[in-house]
Design an enzyme around this catalytic site. Sequence first.
Site, PDB file in Angstrom:
ATOM      1  N   GLY A 122      53.446 -52.986  34.210  1.00  0.00           N
ATOM      2  CA  GLY A 122      53.355 -53.203  35.890  1.00  0.00           C
ATOM      3  C   GLY A 122      54.280 -54.444  36.862  1.00  0.00           C
ATOM      4  O   GLY A 122      54.338 -55.616  35.838  1.00  0.00           O
ATOM      5  N   LEU A 123      55.367 -54.187  37.137  1.00  0.00           N
ATOM      6  CA  LEU A 123      56.124 -54.325  37.973  1.00  0.00           C
ATOM      7  C   LEU A 123      55.875 -54.988  39.286  1.00  0.00           C
ATOM      8  O   LEU A 123      56.407 -55.598  39.839  1.00  0.00           O
ATOM      9  CB  LEU A 123      57.533 -54.215  37.953  1.00  0.00           C
ATOM     10  CG  LEU A 123      58.880 -54.991  38.271  1.00  0.00           C
ATOM     11  CD1 LEU A 123      58.742 -56.085  37.668  1.00  0.00           C
ATOM     12  CD2 LEU A 123      59.857 -54.296  37.350  1.00  0.00           C
ATOM     13  N   PRO A 126      53.439 -54.191  46.248  1.00  0.00           N
ATOM     14  CA  PRO A 126      54.012 -54.098  47.943  1.00  0.00           C
ATOM     15  C   PRO A 126      54.623 -54.332  48.621  1.00  0.00           C
ATOM     16  O   PRO A 126      55.379 -54.001  48.802  1.00  0.00           O
ATOM     17  CB  PRO A 126      52.207 -54.449  48.350  1.00  0.00           C
ATOM     18  CG  PRO A 126      52.013 -54.679  47.357  1.00  0.00           C
ATOM     19  CD  PRO A 126      52.406 -54.500  46.188  1.00  0.00           C
ATOM     20  N   ASN A 127      54.783 -55.741  48.097  1.00  0.00           N
ATOM     21  CA  ASN A 127      56.091 -56.124  49.110  1.00  0.00           C
ATOM     22  C   ASN A 127      57.150 -57.026  47.723  1.00  0.00           C
ATOM     23  O   ASN A 127      58.571 -57.777  48.243  1.00  0.00           O
ATOM     24  CB  ASN A 127      55.674 -57.488  49.650  1.00  0.00           C
ATOM     25  CG  ASN A 127      54.924 -57.332  50.732  1.00  0.00           C
ATOM     26  OD1 ASN A 127      55.203 -56.541  51.701  1.00  0.00           O
ATOM     27  ND2 ASN A 127      54.000 -58.114  50.547  1.00  0.00           N
ATOM     28  N   ILE A 330      68.839 -19.874  45.032  1.00  0.00           N
ATOM     29  CA  ILE A 330      69.311 -19.217  43.977  1.00  0.00           C
ATOM     30  C   ILE A 330      67.914 -17.818  43.768  1.00  0.00           C
ATOM     31  O   ILE A 330      68.593 -16.830  44.284  1.00  0.00           O
ATOM     32  CB  ILE A 330      69.522 -19.005  42.362  1.00  0.00           C
ATOM     33  CG1 ILE A 330      70.856 -19.975  42.698  1.00  0.00           C
ATOM     34  CG2 ILE A 330      69.286 -17.890  42.164  1.00  0.00           C
ATOM     35  CD1 ILE A 330      70.671 -20.368  41.623  1.00  0.00           C
ATOM     36  N   HIS A 331      66.715 -18.558  44.055  1.00  0.00           N
ATOM     37  CA  HIS A 331      65.480 -17.688  44.601  1.00  0.00           C
ATOM     38  C   HIS A 331      65.186 -17.662  46.000  1.00  0.00           C
ATOM     39  O   HIS A 331      64.414 -16.839  45.827  1.00  0.00           O
ATOM     40  CB  HIS A 331      64.322 -18.899  43.598  1.00  0.00           C
ATOM     41  CG  HIS A 331      63.467 -18.861  42.170  1.00  0.00           C
ATOM     42  ND1 HIS A 331      65.131 -18.990  41.885  1.00  0.00           N
ATOM     43  CD2 HIS A 331      63.668 -17.857  41.417  1.00  0.00           C
ATOM     44  CE1 HIS A 331      64.295 -19.712  40.480  1.00  0.00           C
ATOM     45  NE2 HIS A 331      64.088 -19.256  40.308  1.00  0.00           N
ATOM     46  N   GLU A 356      62.134 -46.722  38.713  1.00  0.00           N
ATOM     47  CA  GLU A 356      63.496 -47.154  37.734  1.00  0.00           C
ATOM     48  C   GLU A 356      64.618 -47.682  38.432  1.00  0.00           C
ATOM     49  O   GLU A 356      65.244 -47.764  38.210  1.00  0.00           O
ATOM     50  CB  GLU A 356      63.228 -47.197  36.311  1.00  0.00           C
ATOM     51  CG  GLU A 356      61.671 -47.408  35.797  1.00  0.00           C
ATOM     52  CD  GLU A 356      61.454 -46.187  34.043  1.00  0.00           C
ATOM     53  OE1 GLU A 356      62.753 -46.286  33.304  1.00  0.00           O
ATOM     54  OE2 GLU A 356      61.212 -45.530  33.897  1.00  0.00           O
TER      55      GLU A 356
HETATM   56  N1  COS Z   1      69.783 -57.973  31.358  1.00  0.00           N
HETATM   57  C1  COS Z   1      69.792 -58.829  31.098  1.00  0.00           C
HETATM   58  N2  COS Z   1      69.323 -60.108  31.535  1.00  0.00           N
HETATM   59  C2  COS Z   1      69.546 -59.470  33.195  1.00  0.00           C
HETATM   60  C3  COS Z   1      70.902 -58.466  33.212  1.00  0.00           C
HETATM   61  C4  COS Z   1      69.929 -57.053  32.604  1.00  0.00           C
HETATM   62  N3  COS Z   1      70.235 -55.868  32.781  1.00  0.00           N
HETATM   63  N4  COS Z   1      70.642 -57.967  34.563  1.00  0.00           N
HETATM   64  C5  COS Z   1      70.383 -59.529  34.923  1.00  0.00           C
HETATM   65  N5  COS Z   1      70.167 -60.363  34.314  1.00  0.00           N
HETATM   66  C6  COS Z   1      69.893 -61.550  34.162  1.00  0.00           C
HETATM   67  C7  COS Z   1      71.272 -62.275  34.869  1.00  0.00           C
HETATM   68  O1  COS Z   1      71.994 -62.837  33.924  1.00  0.00           O
HETATM   69  C8  COS Z   1      70.557 -63.497  35.435  1.00  0.00           C
HETATM   70  O2  COS Z   1      70.541 -64.718  34.699  1.00  0.00           O
HETATM   71  P1  COS Z   1      71.200 -66.299  34.319  1.00  0.00           P
HETATM   72  O3  COS Z   1      71.479 -66.378  35.752  1.00  0.00           O
HETATM   73  O4  COS Z   1      70.859 -66.813  33.194  1.00  0.00           O
HETATM   74  O5  COS Z   1      72.888 -65.798  34.767  1.00  0.00           O
HETATM   75  C9  COS Z   1      69.318 -62.830  35.789  1.00  0.00           C
HETATM   76  O6  COS Z   1      69.096 -62.178  35.185  1.00  0.00           O
HETATM   77  C10 COS Z   1      69.804 -63.238  37.993  1.00  0.00           C
HETATM   78  O7  COS Z   1      70.331 -61.687  38.006  1.00  0.00           O
HETATM   79  P2  COS Z   1      70.920 -61.086  39.112  1.00  0.00           P
HETATM   80  O8  COS Z   1      71.199 -62.449  40.109  1.00  0.00           O
HETATM   81  O9  COS Z   1      71.641 -60.355  39.039  1.00  0.00           O
HETATM   82  O10 COS Z   1      69.749 -61.097  39.539  1.00  0.00           O
HETATM   83  P3  COS Z   1      69.437 -59.963  41.043  1.00  0.00           P
HETATM   84  O11 COS Z   1      68.283 -60.706  41.941  1.00  0.00           O
HETATM   85  O12 COS Z   1      69.868 -60.466  41.904  1.00  0.00           O
HETATM   86  O13 COS Z   1      69.011 -59.002  40.695  1.00  0.00           O
HETATM   87  C11 COS Z   1      69.075 -55.970  40.584  1.00  0.00           C
HETATM   88  C12 COS Z   1      69.754 -57.628  40.687  1.00  0.00           C
HETATM   89  C13 COS Z   1      69.289 -55.803  42.102  1.00  0.00           C
HETATM   90  C14 COS Z   1      70.369 -55.482  39.704  1.00  0.00           C
HETATM   91  C15 COS Z   1      67.624 -56.562  40.096  1.00  0.00           C
HETATM   92  O14 COS Z   1      66.960 -56.815  41.328  1.00  0.00           O
HETATM   93  C16 COS Z   1      66.407 -54.579  40.069  1.00  0.00           C
HETATM   94  O15 COS Z   1      66.684 -54.374  39.162  1.00  0.00           O
HETATM   95  N6  COS Z   1      66.728 -54.513  40.535  1.00  0.00           N
HETATM   96  C17 COS Z   1      65.384 -53.320  40.925  1.00  0.00           C
HETATM   97  C18 COS Z   1      63.918 -53.414  40.121  1.00  0.00           C
HETATM   98  C19 COS Z   1      63.661 -51.920  40.021  1.00  0.00           C
HETATM   99  O16 COS Z   1      64.077 -50.903  39.265  1.00  0.00           O
HETATM  100  N7  COS Z   1      62.305 -51.783  40.592  1.00  0.00           N
HETATM  101  C20 COS Z   1      61.486 -50.535  40.098  1.00  0.00           C
HETATM  102  C21 COS Z   1      61.371 -50.663  38.367  1.00  0.00           C
HETATM  103  S1  COS Z   1      59.962 -49.490  38.671  1.00  0.00           S
HETATM  104  S2  COS Z   1      59.369 -50.232  36.397  1.00  0.00           S
END
Ligand code: COS
Length: 373
Positions: A122-123, A126-127, A330-331, A356
């Site tokens: 759970g990640l 809603p916001n 194609i179908h 994801e």
């Molecule tokens: N693995 C480990 N640590 C990570 C990492 C990774 N892939 N990416 C970032 N971090 C760490 C960074 O190093 C940073 O730590 P430090 O300050 O100690 O260096 C911290 O996490 C914050 O990183 P960052 O500032 O890059 O975070 P942001 O808020 O800018 O996030 C994205 C960037 C957009 C990449 C992130 O919010 C993301 O992946 N969002 C998508 C989430 C998602 O996939 N949601 C769907 C879920 S479905 S289950």
Amino acid sequence: MILSEIHKKFKEKVRAFADNEVAPRAKEIDKKGEFPWDLVKKMGEYGFLGIYIPEKYGGAGLDVLSYAIAVEEIGRVCGSTGIFLAAHSSLGVFPIYYAGTEEQKQKWLIPLAKGEKIGSFGLTEPNAGSDAAGTQTRFRLEGDKYIINGTKRFITSGHIADIIIFTATKDPALGYKGISAFVVEKGTPGFTPGKEEDKLGLRGSITSELIFEDCAIPKENILGQEGDGFKIFMETLDGGRISIGALALGIAQGALDASVKFVQEHNLTKSQSIQSMIAEISTEIEAARLLVYNAAQLKDAGLPYVKESAMAKYYASTVGMKATSMAIDIHGLLGITDDYPVERFFRDEKLMEIGEGTSEIQKIVIARQILGK
Ligand code: COS
């Protein structure tokens, strides 16, 4: 791509299961929006619910490449069953394997990897979707319990999971540093599943809300330390993207296989426009496979794979949408009817561009790895 004998044999084993036991059920699962309990039980018996987990923790003791192959093969016939496998293994199992204490592994990882229990993650809220640091679900420590309040949304297997890893913040003002990861077990007072989504595709997979109302969980249910949650789930998503890439690839391959069968059965093999479409999507699917397997092999080797897993998911899902759309072309008009599986593949594939981490998020991750933040 050349696979080792072990991977080849494993692929054959999963393919036999997919063709004989999953494929005949796929249309009905989609139509009825029915969660395939019997198939989940069988996947547990076959050792598919803890493929890359060591045997000492109840897993099959294989590797991430084997896991990607399994998701691909099952996705080739049924996206709903494939997403269950991917969400359980990457999101339900991995965080405990990666960040759990020995005691937590004994308690939760073993039954999850054996398939005796279902896991979920759970990640999203809603916001807080793409902006995962914007988590608003709150935790506070009271004595030896954490008290949780908040709502999660779009959680795969949320309603049915026995063990759910989720994130909550001490204070949203702390940003990502305030986020911790916890485990809650089904039936815990104050924890209830909310609305279940009625979806475009992956209709046999459960997607639901999770509601926490003054839910008290034991202090020992935290994964890692307070404040470790963001990094735990970022690492979890890095691996999860390999499996979503694998699922996107499998669905695309299913659409291609169905198209080849259709073309041969309808004497269309001499049509140059059809040849062109088949050649184009076959080539792109093969390229997607190389990216997915490469990311899995990097993870298996303990090498950096953040960029490669994002590339694999981004490319495989993009190719997947193109492949499933072309499969319908194609179908012809038959492709939009449920006489053929390609309309289901098309609907199922769409989530691969969103779940994801959307394609736009994957591009951010890839670009930051290349350019720096
Ligand atoms: N693995 C480990 N640590 C990570 C990492 C990774 N892939 N990416 C970032 N971090 C760490 C960074 O190093 C940073 O730590 P430090 O300050 O100690 O260096 C911290 O996490 C914050 O990183 P960052 O500032 O890059 O975070 P942001 O808020 O800018 O996030 C994205 C960037 C957009 C990449 C992130 O919010 C993301 O992946 N969002 C998508 C989430 C998602 O996939 N949601 C769907 C879920 S479905 S289950």
